[in-house]
Scaffold this motif. Structure first.
Motif, PDB file in Angstrom:
ATOM      1  N   GLN A   6      52.089  50.330  41.406  1.00 44.36           N
ATOM      2  CA  GLN A   6      52.332  49.577  40.498  1.00 44.36           C
ATOM      3  C   GLN A   6      52.065  49.101  39.216  1.00 44.36           C
ATOM      4  O   GLN A   6      50.588  49.266  38.429  1.00 44.36           O
ATOM      5  N   PRO A   7      53.024  48.986  38.426  1.00 47.50           N
ATOM      6  CA  PRO A   7      53.035  48.320  36.445  1.00 47.50           C
ATOM      7  C   PRO A   7      51.984  47.499  37.006  1.00 47.50           C
ATOM      8  O   PRO A   7      52.486  46.220  37.600  1.00 47.50           O
ATOM      9  N   HIS A   8      50.702  46.915  35.894  1.00 43.01           N
ATOM     10  CA  HIS A   8      50.015  46.454  35.398  1.00 43.01           C
ATOM     11  C   HIS A   8      50.125  45.570  34.352  1.00 43.01           C
ATOM     12  O   HIS A   8      50.427  45.389  33.663  1.00 43.01           O
ATOM     13  N   VAL A   9      50.530  43.727  35.111  1.00 41.38           N
ATOM     14  CA  VAL A   9      50.038  42.897  33.869  1.00 41.38           C
ATOM     15  C   VAL A   9      48.686  42.139  34.946  1.00 41.38           C
ATOM     16  O   VAL A   9      48.137  41.353  35.555  1.00 41.38           O
ATOM     17  N   VAL A  10      48.253  40.928  33.607  1.00 42.36           N
ATOM     18  CA  VAL A  10      47.192  41.095  33.465  1.00 42.36           C
ATOM     19  C   VAL A  10      47.098  39.281  32.611  1.00 42.36           C
ATOM     20  O   VAL A  10      48.148  39.470  31.719  1.00 42.36           O
ATOM     21  N   VAL A  11      46.811  38.290  33.855  1.00 44.32           N
ATOM     22  CA  VAL A  11      47.257  37.172  33.650  1.00 44.32           C
ATOM     23  C   VAL A  11      45.974  35.966  32.472  1.00 44.32           C
ATOM     24  O   VAL A  11      44.812  36.434  33.042  1.00 44.32           O
ATOM     25  N   ILE A  12      46.031  35.666  30.944  1.00 44.42           N
ATOM     26  CA  ILE A  12      44.663  34.692  30.513  1.00 44.42           C
ATOM     27  C   ILE A  12      45.225  33.502  30.272  1.00 44.42           C
ATOM     28  O   ILE A  12      46.033  33.233  29.423  1.00 44.42           O
ATOM     29  N   GLU A  13      45.421  31.998  31.271  1.00 40.21           N
ATOM     30  CA  GLU A  13      45.458  31.038  31.378  1.00 40.21           C
ATOM     31  C   GLU A  13      44.977  30.294  31.964  1.00 40.21           C
ATOM     32  O   GLU A  13      43.842  31.046  33.545  1.00 40.21           O
ATOM     33  N   ASP A  14      43.784  29.313  31.220  1.00 38.48           N
ATOM     34  CA  ASP A  14      43.409  28.702  31.615  1.00 38.48           C
ATOM     35  C   ASP A  14      43.776  27.082  32.371  1.00 38.48           C
ATOM     36  O   ASP A  14      43.041  26.600  33.499  1.00 38.48           O
ATOM     37  N   ASN A  15      44.892  26.988  32.768  1.00 34.77           N
ATOM     38  CA  ASN A  15      45.351  25.843  33.920  1.00 34.77           C
ATOM     39  C   ASN A  15      44.921  26.729  34.922  1.00 34.77           C
ATOM     40  O   ASN A  15      46.271  27.801  35.486  1.00 34.77           O
ATOM     41  N   VAL A  16      44.434  25.955  36.310  1.00 35.25           N
ATOM     42  CA  VAL A  16      44.028  26.833  37.697  1.00 35.25           C
ATOM     43  C   VAL A  16      45.425  26.960  37.835  1.00 35.25           C
ATOM     44  O   VAL A  16      45.765  28.069  38.641  1.00 35.25           O
ATOM     45  N   THR A  17      46.506  25.873  37.945  1.00 34.74           N
ATOM     46  CA  THR A  17      47.447  25.777  38.735  1.00 34.74           C
ATOM     47  C   THR A  17      48.954  26.391  38.081  1.00 34.74           C
ATOM     48  O   THR A  17      49.238  27.840  38.675  1.00 34.74           O
ATOM     49  N   THR A  18      48.754  26.924  37.257  1.00 39.94           N
ATOM     50  CA  THR A  18      49.783  27.612  36.052  1.00 39.94           C
ATOM     51  C   THR A  18      49.024  29.692  36.124  1.00 39.94           C
ATOM     52  O   THR A  18      49.703  29.834  36.849  1.00 39.94           O
ATOM     53  N   ASN A  19      47.966  29.726  36.506  1.00 44.13           N
ATOM     54  CA  ASN A  19      47.694  30.824  37.033  1.00 44.13           C
ATOM     55  C   ASN A  19      47.971  30.974  38.284  1.00 44.13           C
ATOM     56  O   ASN A  19      48.542  32.059  38.442  1.00 44.13           O
ATOM     57  N   TRP A  25      53.578  34.917  41.639  1.00 45.36           N
ATOM     58  CA  TRP A  25      55.313  34.974  41.485  1.00 45.36           C
ATOM     59  C   TRP A  25      55.073  36.833  41.082  1.00 45.36           C
ATOM     60  O   TRP A  25      56.005  37.905  41.783  1.00 45.36           O
ATOM     61  N   LEU A  26      54.369  36.640  40.119  1.00 40.01           N
ATOM     62  CA  LEU A  26      54.262  38.237  39.736  1.00 40.01           C
ATOM     63  C   LEU A  26      53.465  39.333  40.622  1.00 40.01           C
ATOM     64  O   LEU A  26      54.069  40.994  40.308  1.00 40.01           O
ATOM     65  N   LYS A  27      52.638  38.819  41.415  1.00 46.28           N
ATOM     66  CA  LYS A  27      51.867  40.150  42.510  1.00 46.28           C
ATOM     67  C   LYS A  27      53.104  40.516  43.619  1.00 46.28           C
ATOM     68  O   LYS A  27      53.337  41.427  43.854  1.00 46.28           O
ATOM     69  N   LEU A  28      54.256  40.112  43.233  1.00 49.00           N
ATOM     70  CA  LEU A  28      55.878  40.736  44.528  1.00 49.00           C
ATOM     71  C   LEU A  28      56.024  41.917  43.332  1.00 49.00           C
ATOM     72  O   LEU A  28      56.916  42.686  43.519  1.00 49.00           O
ATOM     73  N   SER A  29      55.942  42.299  42.148  1.00 47.25           N
ATOM     74  CA  SER A  29      56.543  43.323  41.768  1.00 47.25           C
ATOM     75  C   SER A  29      55.190  43.997  41.057  1.00 47.25           C
ATOM     76  O   SER A  29      56.007  44.963  40.469  1.00 47.25           O
ATOM     77  N   PHE A 109      59.163  27.740  31.722  1.00 50.43           N
ATOM     78  CA  PHE A 109      59.803  28.352  31.470  1.00 50.43           C
ATOM     79  C   PHE A 109      60.117  29.174  32.671  1.00 50.43           C
ATOM     80  O   PHE A 109      59.141  28.852  32.847  1.00 50.43           O
ATOM     81  N   ALA A 110      61.411  30.230  32.870  1.00 50.67           N
ATOM     82  CA  ALA A 110      61.338  30.029  34.030  1.00 50.67           C
ATOM     83  C   ALA A 110      61.025  31.948  34.634  1.00 50.67           C
ATOM     84  O   ALA A 110      60.408  32.447  33.760  1.00 50.67           O
ATOM     85  N   LEU A 111      60.077  31.770  36.054  1.00 51.11           N
ATOM     86  CA  LEU A 111      59.465  32.534  36.235  1.00 51.11           C
ATOM     87  C   LEU A 111      60.514  34.052  35.407  1.00 51.11           C
ATOM     88  O   LEU A 111      60.006  34.940  35.593  1.00 51.11           O
ATOM     89  N   PRO A 112      61.835  33.834  36.853  1.00 54.15           N
ATOM     90  CA  PRO A 112      62.409  34.693  36.469  1.00 54.15           C
ATOM     91  C   PRO A 112      62.941  36.233  34.609  1.00 54.15           C
ATOM     92  O   PRO A 112      62.160  36.841  34.333  1.00 54.15           O
ATOM     93  N   ALA A 113      62.602  35.056  33.814  1.00 56.55           N
ATOM     94  CA  ALA A 113      62.160  34.815  31.889  1.00 56.55           C
ATOM     95  C   ALA A 113      61.395  35.848  31.801  1.00 56.55           C
ATOM     96  O   ALA A 113      61.002  36.548  31.102  1.00 56.55           O
ATOM     97  N   LEU A 114      60.468  35.307  32.132  1.00 56.69           N
ATOM     98  CA  LEU A 114      58.996  36.080  32.574  1.00 56.69           C
ATOM     99  C   LEU A 114      58.904  37.726  32.906  1.00 56.69           C
ATOM    100  O   LEU A 114      58.385  38.491  32.301  1.00 56.69           O
ATOM    101  N   ASP A 115      59.140  37.847  34.438  1.00 52.79           N
ATOM    102  CA  ASP A 115      59.392  39.175  34.385  1.00 52.79           C
ATOM    103  C   ASP A 115      60.707  40.353  33.785  1.00 52.79           C
ATOM    104  O   ASP A 115      60.375  41.389  33.507  1.00 52.79           O
ATOM    105  N   GLU A 116      62.072  39.229  33.193  1.00 52.38           N
ATOM    106  CA  GLU A 116      62.518  39.681  32.557  1.00 52.38           C
ATOM    107  C   GLU A 116      61.654  40.640  31.105  1.00 52.38           C
ATOM    108  O   GLU A 116      61.939  41.461  30.759  1.00 52.38           O
ATOM    109  N   ASP A 133      63.850  38.472  48.045  1.00 49.66           N
ATOM    110  CA  ASP A 133      64.130  39.766  48.359  1.00 49.66           C
ATOM    111  C   ASP A 133      62.978  40.262  48.075  1.00 49.66           C
ATOM    112  O   ASP A 133      62.702  41.264  48.648  1.00 49.66           O
ATOM    113  N   LEU A 134      62.397  39.866  46.902  1.00 49.18           N
ATOM    114  CA  LEU A 134      60.886  39.753  46.765  1.00 49.18           C
ATOM    115  C   LEU A 134      59.991  39.932  47.328  1.00 49.18           C
ATOM    116  O   LEU A 134      59.196  40.901  48.029  1.00 49.18           O
ATOM    117  N   ALA A 135      59.867  38.809  47.869  1.00 52.17           N
ATOM    118  CA  ALA A 135      59.497  38.186  49.033  1.00 52.17           C
ATOM    119  C   ALA A 135      59.392  38.831  50.996  1.00 52.17           C
ATOM    120  O   ALA A 135      58.483  39.571  51.219  1.00 52.17           O
TER     121      ALA A 135
END
Length: 143
Positions: A6-19, A25-29, A109-116, A133-135
């Motif tokens: 799978q393509p690799h996405v790295v998240v760097i976000e200090d807010n634990v809830t947002t992280n 969300w992203l690990k579904l794809s 932002f909307a999660l589908p926008a990030l995915d796009e 569908d992702l789930a």
């Protein structure tokens, strides 16, 4: 038949809830690696020539996202960055572009926008993201 990675996405976000939300969300794809600060990323993520998308928060403890961007440019030449922040103005947007950030995405932002954005940066086909569908797809892959 060998399974394609799978393509690799790295998240760097200090807010634990947002992280955690972004990770779940992203690990579904994608294959996802998460960090809560720049220092952890610098210590733990090995440099790579592979394509990767960084979802990088601007406000991080100890070091802002734009100063981390130069490290990413040097160590991940095929990497692309999406800078996320609730503080975007024209000056920050210009600084981000000058630093080599591929996209800026204002919070919230909307999660589908990030995915796009991620799909576009990785050159993946455009698919309309549907959480159900992702789930279901993730459950089938686990099974």
């Amino acid at each position: 038949m060998m399974e394609e990675r799978q393509p690799h996405v790295v998240v760097i976000e200090d807010n634990v809830t947002t992280n955690n939300l972004l990770r779940d969300w992203l690990k579904l794809s994608y294959r996802v690696t998460c960090f809560l600060d720049a220092e952890s990323l610098r210590k733990l993520l090995a440099p790579s020539e592979d394509p990767v998308v960084f979802v990088l928060d601007y406000n991080l403890p100890g070091e802002d996202g734009l100063s981390l961007q130069s490290f990413l440019n040097e160590n991940f030449p095929a990497g692309k960055t999406i800078l996320i922040s609730g503080l975007f103005d024209s000056a920050l947007t210009e600084q981000a572009e000058a630093a080599g950030v591929a996209r800026t995405l204002p919070k919230p932002f909307a999660l589908p926008a990030l995915d796009e954005h991620i799909r576009e940066l990785l050159g993946l086909p455009d698919t309309k993201t549907n959480l159900v569908d992702l789930a279901k797809s993730a459950e089938v892959q686990k099974g």
